[in-house]
Design a protein around this motif. Structure first.
Motif: not given
Length: 339
Positions: A53-72
């Motif tokens: 819940a915490g990580t996916v919401s962070f990723v989706r919020a970025g993708l929704a506004v076109g921000d580049p996202v990385a997950v390590a």
């Protein structure tokens, strides 16, 4: 885990004892500024549901506004996030932190900065970085927590968000307490976000500047400018005798050359080199009279036109772990190479 007695301070005579250092302290770790665009929250989770819940919401919020996202994050957690994202996972840069961040000293230059620096100006880079997981050893942990503290200096003033998950069920309470000190913002398991009242990254850096455990049985030799080549060859021969081969042995040779040369140039002109085997690794250690003044030495990608100053960065990139201790008598750099 014992507390360190000596914080990093400026060295005002012979220079820093490790490559990439400087005579004046730079990038001090200071309290967070509410106007700073850099965001560094810790995400506390108790189970897979809260993690996703915490990580996916962070990723989706970025993708929704076109921000580049990385997950390590560790590989098993990568799969949890990827499965939940489905097709949206194609828009994310994925890294297994067990590999990319095995040495915490390489995470800022090799993972976080490598991604953030490649993004277009004006876009907020969003990164999930999980450098501390259950299974990290007590030997690795001081380097991990210092890394978390130094992120705040490395990204101050930049339009970057770095979310760091912490497993409150499996990690030691002391680790969770340190997370409060290294992150200005906390995301609790309930989803509630709040400021950390314990935020003090400078204290963390100083506290984990720990004297390294003594080793009784190690090849040991002193070196100076006239004996650098001999020191490198002896270290290589000993590494081979202890079981390093191929690229790992070449890495030991390279690291030995970088550290001993920089001792001669910056650390008082001489030093002591030791090589030994321990827990499936070959270790090399360099001790000299220099003083590490630059908190981010070895953690900055060099400018394209920069000449020199890459030594400790290179050491961080090719080793499995680097621990550093500096005090009024000098600096010790200890490096691990898996056999």
């Amino acid at each position: 885990m014992s507390a360190a007695a000596h914080p990093f301070e400026a060295f005002d005579s012979s220079g820093p004892g490790v490559p990439g250092g400087s005579l004046l302290p730079s990038d001090p770790v200071e309290p967070s500024d509410s106007a700073d665009p850099f965001l560094h929250p810790a995400l506390f989770y108790e189970d897979e549901r809260e993690y996703v819940a915490g990580t996916v919401s962070f990723v989706r919020a970025g993708l929704a506004v076109g921000d580049p996202v990385a997950v390590a994050v560790p590989g098993e957690n990568l799969r949890l996030i990827q499965d939940e994202l489905g097709d949206a996972a194609d828009g994310v840069r994925w890294l297994d932190m067990r590999e990319a961040g095995r040495n915490p000293g390489r995470i800022i230059p090799g993972v976080l900065r490598a991604f953030a620096d490649a993004q277009p100006a004006g876009r907020r880079a969003r990164i999930i970085g999980e450098p501390i997981w259950a299974g990290r050893t007590e030997t690795e942990y001081p380097a991990c927590v210092q890394h978390e503290a130094l992120i705040n200096a490395a990204f101050r003033g930049r339009t970057v968000s770095i979310l760091c998950p912490y497993d409150t069920r499996r990690l030691d309470p002391g680790v969770i307490a340190d997370a409060h000190a290294t992150h200005p913002t906390l995301v609790l398991s309930s989803g509630l976000e709040q400021d950390s009242t314990a935020y003090d990254p400078a204290d963390v850096v100083a506290r984990y500047n720990e004297p390294l455990p003594p080793v009784a049985d190690a090849l040991s030799l002193s070196y100076d400018a006239e004996s650098l080549s001999r020191a490198r060859h002896i270290a290589t021969d000993e590494g081979a005798r202890l079981g390093l081969t191929g690229t790992r042995l070449q890495d030991l040779t390279l690291v030995t050359a970088e550290l001993t040369t920089n001792s001669v140039v910056h650390g008082g002109g001489s030093g002591t080199l030791r090589v030994w085997a321990e827990d499936g690794h070959v270790l090399c250690e360099v001790r000299d009279k220099g003083r590490l003044a630059d908190l981010l030495a070895g953690r900055r990608p060099p400018a394209r036109d920069q000449r020199g100053g890459r030594g400790l960065l290179l050491v961080n990139l090719v080793t499995d772990l680097v621990r550093v201790h500096t005090d009024e008598d000098g600096t010790t750099v200890r490096c691990w190479f898996a056999r």
